[in-house]
Design a protein around this motif. Structure first.
Motif, PDB file in Angstrom:
ATOM      1  N   ILE A   7       0.833  -1.205   0.000  1.00 23.50           N
ATOM      2  CA  ILE A   7       0.000   0.000   0.000  1.00 23.50           C
ATOM      3  C   ILE A   7       0.868   1.255   0.000  1.00 23.50           C
ATOM      4  O   ILE A   7       0.564   2.233  -0.680  1.00 23.50           O
ATOM      5  CB  ILE A   7      -0.971  -0.014   1.198  1.00 23.50           C
ATOM      6  N   ALA A   8       1.972   1.232   0.750  1.00 29.47           N
ATOM      7  CA  ALA A   8       2.873   2.388   0.784  1.00 29.47           C
ATOM      8  C   ALA A   8       3.520   2.618  -0.582  1.00 29.47           C
ATOM      9  O   ALA A   8       3.619   3.766  -1.046  1.00 29.47           O
ATOM     10  CB  ALA A   8       3.941   2.185   1.851  1.00 29.47           C
ATOM     11  N   ILE A   9       3.952   1.553  -1.239  1.00 30.68           N
ATOM     12  CA  ILE A   9       4.538   1.683  -2.577  1.00 30.68           C
ATOM     13  C   ILE A   9       3.508   2.232  -3.555  1.00 30.68           C
ATOM     14  O   ILE A   9       3.794   3.131  -4.346  1.00 30.68           O
ATOM     15  CB  ILE A   9       5.089   0.320  -3.059  1.00 30.68           C
ATOM     16  N   LYS A  10       2.296   1.701  -3.471  1.00 28.75           N
ATOM     17  CA  LYS A  10       1.231   2.145  -4.366  1.00 28.75           C
ATOM     18  C   LYS A  10       0.886   3.616  -4.128  1.00 28.75           C
ATOM     19  O   LYS A  10       0.709   4.378  -5.078  1.00 28.75           O
ATOM     20  CB  LYS A  10      -0.001   1.273  -4.171  1.00 28.75           C
ATOM     21  N   PHE A  11       0.802   4.017  -2.870  1.00 31.06           N
ATOM     22  CA  PHE A  11       0.465   5.398  -2.556  1.00 31.06           C
ATOM     23  C   PHE A  11       1.540   6.367  -3.025  1.00 31.06           C
ATOM     24  O   PHE A  11       1.250   7.388  -3.632  1.00 31.06           O
ATOM     25  CB  PHE A  11       0.227   5.556  -1.058  1.00 31.06           C
ATOM     26  N   ILE A  12       2.796   6.051  -2.757  1.00 30.24           N
ATOM     27  CA  ILE A  12       3.894   6.940  -3.141  1.00 30.24           C
ATOM     28  C   ILE A  12       4.003   7.049  -4.661  1.00 30.24           C
ATOM     29  O   ILE A  12       4.177   8.144  -5.205  1.00 30.24           O
ATOM     30  CB  ILE A  12       5.218   6.467  -2.501  1.00 30.24           C
ATOM     31  N   ALA A  13       3.879   5.925  -5.347  1.00 22.92           N
ATOM     32  CA  ALA A  13       3.968   5.966  -6.810  1.00 22.92           C
ATOM     33  C   ALA A  13       2.786   6.702  -7.423  1.00 22.92           C
ATOM     34  O   ALA A  13       2.969   7.496  -8.362  1.00 22.92           O
ATOM     35  CB  ALA A  13       4.055   4.548  -7.360  1.00 22.92           C
ATOM     36  N   SER A  14       1.579   6.465  -6.912  1.00 20.76           N
ATOM     37  CA  SER A  14       0.423   7.177  -7.469  1.00 20.76           C
ATOM     38  C   SER A  14       0.480   8.664  -7.127  1.00 20.76           C
ATOM     39  O   SER A  14       0.071   9.501  -7.938  1.00 20.76           O
ATOM     40  CB  SER A  14      -0.887   6.556  -6.983  1.00 20.76           C
ATOM     41  N   LEU A  15       0.994   9.006  -5.959  1.00 16.54           N
ATOM     42  CA  LEU A  15       1.174  10.413  -5.612  1.00 16.54           C
ATOM     43  C   LEU A  15       2.161  11.079  -6.573  1.00 16.54           C
ATOM     44  O   LEU A  15       1.926  12.194  -7.042  1.00 16.54           O
ATOM     45  CB  LEU A  15       1.652  10.546  -4.169  1.00 16.54           C
ATOM     46  N   VAL A  33      -4.096  16.684  -4.749  1.00 17.63           N
ATOM     47  CA  VAL A  33      -3.457  15.501  -5.323  1.00 17.63           C
ATOM     48  C   VAL A  33      -3.214  14.454  -4.239  1.00 17.63           C
ATOM     49  O   VAL A  33      -3.400  13.254  -4.462  1.00 17.63           O
ATOM     50  CB  VAL A  33      -2.139  15.884  -6.036  1.00 17.63           C
ATOM     51  N   PHE A  34      -2.846  14.891  -3.044  1.00 15.14           N
ATOM     52  CA  PHE A  34      -2.627  13.973  -1.928  1.00 15.14           C
ATOM     53  C   PHE A  34      -3.922  13.250  -1.562  1.00 15.14           C
ATOM     54  O   PHE A  34      -3.914  12.029  -1.356  1.00 15.14           O
ATOM     55  CB  PHE A  34      -2.085  14.757  -0.723  1.00 15.14           C
ATOM     56  N   LEU A  35      -5.029  13.974  -1.472  1.00 17.81           N
ATOM     57  CA  LEU A  35      -6.310  13.348  -1.132  1.00 17.81           C
ATOM     58  C   LEU A  35      -6.783  12.383  -2.213  1.00 17.81           C
ATOM     59  O   LEU A  35      -7.297  11.300  -1.912  1.00 17.81           O
ATOM     60  CB  LEU A  35      -7.368  14.417  -0.869  1.00 17.81           C
ATOM     61  N   ILE A  36      -6.609  12.769  -3.465  1.00 20.80           N
ATOM     62  CA  ILE A  36      -6.985  11.869  -4.563  1.00 20.80           C
ATOM     63  C   ILE A  36      -6.134  10.609  -4.531  1.00 20.80           C
ATOM     64  O   ILE A  36      -6.639   9.493  -4.705  1.00 20.80           O
ATOM     65  CB  ILE A  36      -6.855  12.597  -5.923  1.00 20.80           C
ATOM     66  N   SER A  37      -4.837  10.757  -4.274  1.00 15.70           N
ATOM     67  CA  SER A  37      -3.943   9.596  -4.198  1.00 15.70           C
ATOM     68  C   SER A  37      -4.299   8.684  -3.041  1.00 15.70           C
ATOM     69  O   SER A  37      -4.209   7.461  -3.165  1.00 15.70           O
ATOM     70  CB  SER A  37      -2.498  10.048  -4.059  1.00 15.70           C
ATOM     71  N   LEU A  38      -4.707   9.271  -1.923  1.00 17.66           N
ATOM     72  CA  LEU A  38      -5.085   8.471  -0.762  1.00 17.66           C
ATOM     73  C   LEU A  38      -6.333   7.641  -1.048  1.00 17.66           C
ATOM     74  O   LEU A  38      -6.354   6.424  -0.795  1.00 17.66           O
ATOM     75  CB  LEU A  38      -5.312   9.391   0.436  1.00 17.66           C
ATOM     76  N   SER A  90      -8.223  13.701 -16.054  1.00 24.05           N
ATOM     77  CA  SER A  90      -8.506  12.424 -15.406  1.00 24.05           C
ATOM     78  C   SER A  90      -8.164  11.259 -16.318  1.00 24.05           C
ATOM     79  O   SER A  90      -7.652  10.231 -15.860  1.00 24.05           O
ATOM     80  CB  SER A  90      -9.975  12.348 -15.008  1.00 24.05           C
ATOM     81  N   LEU A  91      -8.447  11.406 -17.585  1.00 24.35           N
ATOM     82  CA  LEU A  91      -8.141  10.355 -18.548  1.00 24.35           C
ATOM     83  C   LEU A  91      -6.632  10.154 -18.696  1.00 24.35           C
ATOM     84  O   LEU A  91      -6.141   9.017 -18.695  1.00 24.35           O
ATOM     85  CB  LEU A  91      -8.769  10.706 -19.898  1.00 24.35           C
ATOM     86  N   ILE A  92      -5.893  11.241 -18.775  1.00 19.61           N
ATOM     87  CA  ILE A  92      -4.432  11.153 -18.884  1.00 19.61           C
ATOM     88  C   ILE A  92      -3.828  10.585 -17.601  1.00 19.61           C
ATOM     89  O   ILE A  92      -2.934   9.737 -17.640  1.00 19.61           O
ATOM     90  CB  ILE A  92      -3.838  12.538 -19.219  1.00 19.61           C
ATOM     91  N   SER A  93      -4.342  11.024 -16.458  1.00 18.53           N
ATOM     92  CA  SER A  93      -3.838  10.516 -15.174  1.00 18.53           C
ATOM     93  C   SER A  93      -4.148   9.040 -15.003  1.00 18.53           C
ATOM     94  O   SER A  93      -3.317   8.282 -14.494  1.00 18.53           O
ATOM     95  CB  SER A  93      -4.459  11.308 -14.034  1.00 18.53           C
ATOM     96  N   ALA A  94      -5.330   8.616 -15.416  1.00 18.42           N
ATOM     97  CA  ALA A  94      -5.693   7.198 -15.309  1.00 18.42           C
ATOM     98  C   ALA A  94      -4.811   6.343 -16.207  1.00 18.42           C
ATOM     99  O   ALA A  94      -4.457   5.215 -15.836  1.00 18.42           O
ATOM    100  CB  ALA A  94      -7.166   7.012 -15.661  1.00 18.42           C
ATOM    101  N   ALA A  95      -4.431   6.866 -17.366  1.00 18.10           N
ATOM    102  CA  ALA A  95      -3.510   6.122 -18.232  1.00 18.10           C
ATOM    103  C   ALA A  95      -2.136   5.984 -17.577  1.00 18.10           C
ATOM    104  O   ALA A  95      -1.511   4.916 -17.636  1.00 18.10           O
ATOM    105  CB  ALA A  95      -3.392   6.817 -19.589  1.00 18.10           C
ATOM    106  N   GLY A  96      -1.672   7.042 -16.925  1.00 16.92           N
ATOM    107  CA  GLY A  96      -0.399   6.957 -16.208  1.00 16.92           C
ATOM    108  C   GLY A  96      -0.451   5.984 -15.044  1.00 16.92           C
ATOM    109  O   GLY A  96       0.486   5.218 -14.812  1.00 16.92           O
TER     110      GLY A  96
END
Length: 150
Positions: A7-15, A33-38, A90-96
């Protein structure tokens, strides 16, 4: 402990991915961005990594994470910000996020999942239909000549 590390790896990478795309390209604040990543990290880990990945393959779980990331980024981003629409960001971020998720699923399936998760990946889901020769049963009282009265 393995789940917390994942979960920590996923959170940091998505952030990092979301801050580069949403913060750098679309001037969204770090707090948003922090809240969306959380929210995205917890929801996609439970739904995509713990529920879908053991029962399907990496491609299907990545496509599901793409859709989930798009919806979460769009809905949470629209509720946190005002101004223009966040459909394209949102579409570009979801692709990333989906590109990251493809490699993260390989990590999760090899390092986090126990032996119980591998039973679904190696299962052969071939279903067969049972068929018989008799489509309509023959009723002796209706079709035979012996039971007819003359």
């Amino acid at each position: 402990m393995k789940h917390l590390r994942a979960i920590a790896i996923k959170f940091i990478a998505s952030l990092a991915v979301l801050y580069i795309i949403l913060g750098g390209m679309y001037d969204m604040s770090f707090t948003n961005v922090f809240l969306i990543s959380l929210v995205l990290g917890i929801a996609s880990y439970v739904i995509g990594d713990l529920f879908l990945l053991p029962k399907t393959n990496n491609t299907i779980a990545t496509l599901a994470d793409f859709g989930l990331a798009f919806m979460i980024i769009w809905i949470v981003g629209e509720s946190l910000t005002y101004g223009e629409s966040l459909l394209l960001p949102s579409l570009i971020s979801a692709a990333g996020i989906a590109v990251f998720e493809y490699f993260f699923h390989k990590y999760v399936s090899s390092n986090v999942m126990e032996e119980g998760g591998e039973q679904y990946q190696k299962a052969n889901y071939r279903y067969q239909t049972e068929a018989s020769e008799e489509l309509y049963p023959v009723k002796p009282d209706v079709r035979s000549d012996e039971n007819t009265e003359k």
